[in-house]
Design an enzyme around this catalytic site. Structure first.
Site, PDB file in Angstrom:
ATOM      1  N   HIS A   1      -5.392 -32.166   3.190  1.00  0.00           N
ATOM      2  CA  HIS A   1      -3.961 -32.360   3.468  1.00  0.00           C
ATOM      3  C   HIS A   1      -3.075 -31.263   2.930  1.00  0.00           C
ATOM      4  CE1 HIS A   1      -4.273 -36.550   4.956  1.00  0.00           C
ATOM      5  NE2 HIS A   1      -5.376 -36.528   4.211  1.00  0.00           N
TER       6      HIS A   1
ATOM      7  N   LYS B   1      12.310 -36.559   2.157  1.00  0.00           N
ATOM      8  CA  LYS B   1      10.914 -36.218   1.857  1.00  0.00           C
ATOM      9  C   LYS B   1      10.826 -35.952   0.360  1.00  0.00           C
ATOM     10  CE  LYS B   1      11.466 -32.704   4.786  1.00  0.00           C
ATOM     11  NZ  LYS B   1      10.336 -33.014   5.645  1.00  0.00           N
ATOM     12  N   ARG B   2       9.610 -35.833  -0.171  1.00  0.00           N
ATOM     13  CA  ARG B   2       9.505 -35.515  -1.591  1.00  0.00           C
ATOM     14  C   ARG B   2      10.222 -34.206  -1.910  1.00  0.00           C
ATOM     15  NH1 ARG B   2       6.234 -38.620  -5.131  1.00  0.00           N
ATOM     16  NH2 ARG B   2       6.662 -36.937  -6.594  1.00  0.00           N
TER      17      ARG B   2
ATOM     18  N   LYS C   1       9.384 -27.277   0.403  1.00  0.00           N
ATOM     19  CA  LYS C   1      10.080 -28.017   1.466  1.00  0.00           C
ATOM     20  C   LYS C   1      11.523 -27.534   1.633  1.00  0.00           C
ATOM     21  CE  LYS C   1       7.282 -32.217   0.786  1.00  0.00           C
ATOM     22  NZ  LYS C   1       6.647 -32.504   2.100  1.00  0.00           N
TER      23      LYS C   1
ATOM     24  N   THR D   1       5.048 -35.836   8.583  1.00  0.00           N
ATOM     25  CA  THR D   1       5.007 -37.025   9.443  1.00  0.00           C
ATOM     26  C   THR D   1       6.416 -37.596   9.584  1.00  0.00           C
ATOM     27  OG1 THR D   1       4.292 -38.206   7.458  1.00  0.00           O
ATOM     28  CG2 THR D   1       2.621 -37.753   9.122  1.00  0.00           C
TER      29      THR D   1
ATOM     30  N   LYS E   1       8.756 -39.285  12.816  1.00  0.00           N
ATOM     31  CA  LYS E   1       9.541 -40.527  12.784  1.00  0.00           C
ATOM     32  C   LYS E   1      10.962 -40.269  13.271  1.00  0.00           C
ATOM     33  CE  LYS E   1       6.666 -41.788   8.915  1.00  0.00           C
ATOM     34  NZ  LYS E   1       6.507 -41.626   7.462  1.00  0.00           N
TER      35      LYS E   1
HETATM   36  C1  26Q Z   1      -4.534 -34.476  -6.855  1.00  0.00           C
HETATM   37  C2  26Q Z   1      -5.214 -34.306  -8.050  1.00  0.00           C
HETATM   38  C3  26Q Z   1      -4.529 -34.237  -9.249  1.00  0.00           C
HETATM   39  C4  26Q Z   1      -3.139 -34.371  -9.207  1.00  0.00           C
HETATM   40  C5  26Q Z   1      -2.466 -34.562  -8.013  1.00  0.00           C
HETATM   41  C6  26Q Z   1      -3.164 -34.600  -6.827  1.00  0.00           C
HETATM   42  C7  26Q Z   1      -2.439 -34.805  -5.543  1.00  0.00           C
HETATM   43  C8  26Q Z   1      -1.703 -35.975  -5.327  1.00  0.00           C
HETATM   44  C9  26Q Z   1      -1.032 -36.166  -4.117  1.00  0.00           C
HETATM   45  C10 26Q Z   1      -2.514 -33.885  -4.540  1.00  0.00           C
HETATM   46  C11 26Q Z   1      -1.848 -34.089  -3.341  1.00  0.00           C
HETATM   47  C12 26Q Z   1      -1.107 -35.237  -3.114  1.00  0.00           C
HETATM   48  C13 26Q Z   1      -0.395 -35.503  -1.860  1.00  0.00           C
HETATM   49  C14 26Q Z   1      -0.464 -34.743  -0.793  1.00  0.00           C
HETATM   50  C15 26Q Z   1       0.288 -35.034   0.440  1.00  0.00           C
HETATM   51  O1  26Q Z   1       1.025 -36.007   0.515  1.00  0.00           O
HETATM   52  N1  26Q Z   1       0.133 -34.210   1.473  1.00  0.00           N
HETATM   53  C16 26Q Z   1       0.832 -34.420   2.733  1.00  0.00           C
HETATM   54  O2  26Q Z   1      -0.034 -35.128   3.583  1.00  0.00           O
HETATM   55  C17 26Q Z   1       0.617 -35.480   4.790  1.00  0.00           C
HETATM   56  C18 26Q Z   1      -0.332 -36.320   5.591  1.00  0.00           C
HETATM   57  O3  26Q Z   1      -1.357 -35.538   6.088  1.00  0.00           O
HETATM   58  C19 26Q Z   1       1.071 -34.243   5.536  1.00  0.00           C
HETATM   59  O4  26Q Z   1       1.804 -34.647   6.659  1.00  0.00           O
HETATM   60  C20 26Q Z   1       1.956 -33.374   4.651  1.00  0.00           C
HETATM   61  O5  26Q Z   1       2.267 -32.165   5.306  1.00  0.00           O
HETATM   62  C21 26Q Z   1       1.235 -33.093   3.350  1.00  0.00           C
HETATM   63  O6  26Q Z   1       2.092 -32.387   2.483  1.00  0.00           O
END
Ligand code: 26Q
Length: 817
Positions: A358, A546-547, A552, A654, A658
């Site tokens: 992702h 969004k976050r 972003k 995503t 929406k």
């Molecule tokens: C992992 C290990 C240690 C600490 C943090 C993490 C971690 C936590 C959350 C790494 C990544 C995330 C979240 C990622 C995320 O939300 N990615 C998004 O995924 C969406 C669905 O595919 C995409 O539409 C977005 O573009 C993407 O940013």
């Protein structure tokens, strides 16, 4: 088939009966929360009837089943979507009305399970809805965090985090499944011995945490198919015994219990930022191990003990690498418990596990210090080490002497376990989440792997469930679409394209505009109630939700607003389309710069409010605590969707889908799924700006970008940036945004600053905004664009996404009955 749909009268009677039995009260006496629980329980009864049928179907059909493992499931509230999928919203609304209750007041009582940070978690939730609706057999698996993502308050223009204790009143939708409780072991040391000529590995002196599953039924749209979401909760096997109390060991005993239960206590609020925290590693292994133990137990119950058939009956999909310990854990179970040989086990793993990536952001690629894995999971470490040894052997034969390449591809290198490499090497499928993202994975991030095993790589563009993100959240638009093209599109969302000709129908456009206005009024009412803020629904509604992340580029939006403010303040003749800029964004509590950006946005908002003329054309609203429930009000009210990520950085997005589905027009970069959105609607119905992703990647490689050149030549931008630190925004303390300001102009580690090209893209963004502003004045033109966006959004339904996963990766059969 049993009767599963209740009519209005039986719904009424059931609710009355439940309030009486649970609370000993009449409807008139009951609190809104008590009514909510009675209604939820009624809906649940209906789902449970279907659940029993679905489980019988599964036993009969003996089909392959998908396990979708994700550390995040951002479900949002369940009640209304459950009614919708039971095709009973009308019956419930009327039944409640006849009891003198407004259904909206009941829905509000449900706490939102915020068991996710953002896109990745919400995607998992959309996938479950589509899997059930498409009659595919699946189980979602995750952690039952006691505290979800923090609740956000804005105090004096700054983010404050509060705990999200969503379980305070219990969870009306879940059922504990005590008989599936299992043990997960941590720590200890491994003893090797030979038993009957076979090498055995026994872990001693480990400590045990119990995993207790709670299942939440996910009902599909107008079908009997119900799939469970299994949430694992950690429990200590130790019970407090009063004996130890007397011996003064009470505190020690209760401390041990607390340590075990800490594992499922709270969701980490970091999004895309890796930190090697021991507790996080425990969380990941805890739920992965419990899930895999259950998968094997269920497999043996259904199909007997020949585990070589596992890949025919089970597919394990891991949502990013966070559940990646599934690889060594499955190896461990197959070898140590089931007695298979290494090669056999490895082959089974490689035919069972599929992985979705992702993000390409280097700081989000998961890696764990070897020392940590060794200490916490000694047997798992041995297996990882052996996987790595064999992989490197093979690579050495293929690329003799090419140490650099082998180091990039190794599972263990520089004292870290590289989760993505392990997942790629040991799965049969690796996919990206948009076409562009898939290409970048192959050409850059995993270039070496694609050379060696190109057959594994694919791209499947994300999607969103149109049931929640259109039918449920936008009843006005749903009604208009039904009146216009009927309701075949509900099952086949791509038929929304039948709306396209209506873009040229003046009466339809007006009806579309009327719905949008009502949704804007609904949002305005919510803001008045929740934040005491007044917005004028005749303004254009522009949203970035969004976050909060530098990539972003909420900064690009904020700086542009400040430039607009200056144009108004400096030129008494300047006018523009009145516009409200909404921001919804949580910043990770430890992400200092992201929190500074929130301060910047809030300060701009205040500055505008103090200017009598600016206030008539401009407004900035920071929507507190952006979550699924507020998104469901915010998105249908949006006219402009801001999708500003630095090209190549947003894997898909995503939210963009929406907004589009609800008739907002996108202003955005050629990044992630924006590219495919632009193809669907055509370049005339979207505002694309900024550098393309290949240019961005070249610029990073060349280290040639110097933001100072732009700062010196763009006067408007320079003025806005200077206002960050000259006391305009913070009269008493000019230094508040110093770091943020510097990050845009001064770099570190070879960069000359502005790592996400905010200044570089500003000119192009500002021009696109100018075009957008002018087009909005032309009401017909604007409405045509808006209608076209809704009409072309069907392809972004997660039903399409799931069908594609199934065709390319899972190969599941639909349940037939
Ligand atoms: C992992 C290990 C240690 C600490 C943090 C993490 C971690 C936590 C959350 C790494 C990544 C995330 C979240 C990622 C995320 O939300 N990615 C998004 O995924 C969406 C669905 O595919 C995409 O539409 C977005 O573009 C993407 O940013």
């Amino acid at each position: 088939m049993p009767a599963t749909s209740f009519d209005k009268e039986s719904i009424k009677n059931t609710i009355i009966g439940k309030v009486q039995r649970y609370n000993g009260l009449t409807i008139e006496e009951a609190t809104p929360q008590q009514i909510y629980r009675a209604v939820a329980s009624t809906v649940r009864d209906q789902i449970m009837q279907k659940y029993m049928v679905a489980r019988e179907d599964r036993k009969k059909c003996r089909q392959k089943r998908l396990y979708y493992l994700s550390v995040e499931y951002l479900m949002g509230r369940s009640m209304y979507c459950n009614m919708l999928n039971l095709v009973s919203t009308k019956e419930y609304t009327e039944a409640l009305a006849e009891l003198g209750i407004d259904i909206r007041d009941v829905l509000k009582e449900e706490p939102e399970p915020g068991l996710g940070n953002g896109g990745l978690g919400r995607l998992a939730a959309c996938f479950l809805d589509s899997l059930s609706s498409l009659d595919l057999p699946a189980m979602g698996c995750t952690i039952r965090y006691e505290y979800g993502l923090f609740r956000q308050k804005i105090v004096d223009g700054q983010q404050v985090e509060l705990p999200d204790s969503w379980l305070d009143n219990g969870n009306a939708w879940e059922t504990p499944v005590m008989e599936d409780t299992c043990e997960v072991h941590f720590g200890g040391h491994v003893e090797e011995m030979t038993v009957n000529g076979r090498q055995q590995y026994i872990t001693r002196d480990y400590y045990t945490v119990e995993a207790v599953p709670y299942d939440m039924p996910i009902v599909g749209y107008d079908t009997t198919n119900v799939n469970p979401l299994r949430m694992w909760s950690a429990r200590s096997p130790k019970k407090l015994d009063l004996g130890s109390f007397g011996e003064g060991k009470y505190v020690q005993a209760s401390e041990e219990i607390e340590l075990a239960e800490a594992i499922s206590k709270v969701l980490y609020p970091e999004d895309k930022h890796y930190e090697g925290k021991m507790l996080r590693l425990k969380q990941h292994y805890f739920f992965t191990s419990a899930t895999l133990q259950y998968i094997l137990k269920d497999f043996k119950k259904m199909y007997g003990s020949d585990l070589r058939k596992l890949p025919d009956k089970v597919v394990i999909h891991i949502n990013d690498t966070h559940p990646g310990m599934a690889v060594p854990e499955l190896m461990r179970l197959l070898i140590d418990q089931e007695g298979l040989e290494w090669d056999e086990a490895a082959q089974i793993v490689r035919r069972t596990i599929a992985y979705t990536n992702h993000t390409i952001m280097a700081e989000a690629l998961e890696k764990w210090p070897v020392s940590m894995v060794q200490q916490l999971l000694p047997r798992i470490w041995q297996i990882i080490n052996e996987l790595n040894r064999r992989l490197c052997d093979r690579l050495w034969n293929q690329f003799p002497g090419d140490w650099d390449r082998i180091a990039r591809m190794a599972i263990v290198s520089y004292d870290n376990v590289h989760m993505a490499n392990m997942c790629i090497a040991m799965s049969y499928s690796v996919n990206g989440v948009s076409r562009l993202h898939g290409e970048i994975l192959k050409e850059e991030t995993f270039y070496d792997y694609n050379l060696v095993m190109p057959e594994k790589f694919s791209a499947i563009t994300n999607g969103i469930t149109h049931r929640r993100w259109l039918l449920s959240c936008n009843p006005g638009l749903t009604g208009l679409i039904r009146d216009t093209i009927g309701d075949k599109w509900i099952r086949e969302p791509e038929l929304l394209s039948e709306l396209r000709p209506y873009a040229d129908d003046a009466a339809f456009r007006e009806a579309f505009a009327k719905v949008k206005l009502q949704n804007k009024e609904r949002l305005a009412a919510m803001l008045r109630e929740r934040q005491g803020v007044d917005v004028d629904p005749s303004f254009m509604f522009d949203v970035q939700a969004k976050r909060l992340h530098e990539y972003k580029r909420q900064m690009l939006n904020a700086l542009h607003i400040l430039v607009l403010y200056n144009r108004i303040a400096d030129d008494p003749n300047f006018t523009m389309q009145p516009r409200v800029f909404f921001f919804g964004a949580k910043a990770s509590p430890g992400y200092y710069r992201a929190k500074q950006i929130i301060r910047f946005i809030c300060a701009i908002s205040e500055l505008i409010e103090k200017h009598p003329r600016a206030r008539t054309m401009l407004k900035v609203v920071f929507l507190e605590n952006y979550d699924v429930s507020s998104a469901e009000i915010l998105i249908p009210a949006a006219e402009v969707s801001e999708q500003l990520s630095t090209a190549s950085k947003e894997a898909s997005g995503t939210g963009n889908m929406k907004f589009m589905m609800n008739g907002a027009v996108t202003i955005g970069t050629m990044d992630g799924a924006n590219v495919e959105i632009s193809e669907q609607v055509g370049m005339d119905n979207i505002y694309i700006f900024g550098m393309r992703s290949d240019t961005v990647r070249d610029m990073y490689r060349e280290h040639s970008y110097n933001p100072m050149n732009i700062f010196e030549t763009n006067q408007e931008l320079r003025k806005a940036m200077t206002q960050m630190i000259d006391g305009t925004l913070f009269p008493t303390n000019g230094a508040v945004l110093q770091d943020l300001y510097h990050s845009l102009l001064m770099g570190e580690w070879g960069s000359l600053g502005d790592n996400y090209f905010v200044l570089k893209d500003f000119g192009s963004y500002s021009m696109a905004q100018r075009r957008l502003n002018n087009d909005y004045e032309n009401r017909d033109k604007w409405l045509k664009m808006a209608v076209t966006n809704t009409a072309m959004s069907g392809i972004f339904s997660s039903d399409r996404t799931i069908e594609e996963y199934n065709e390319k990766i899972w190969h599941l059969q639909k349940t037939v009955r």
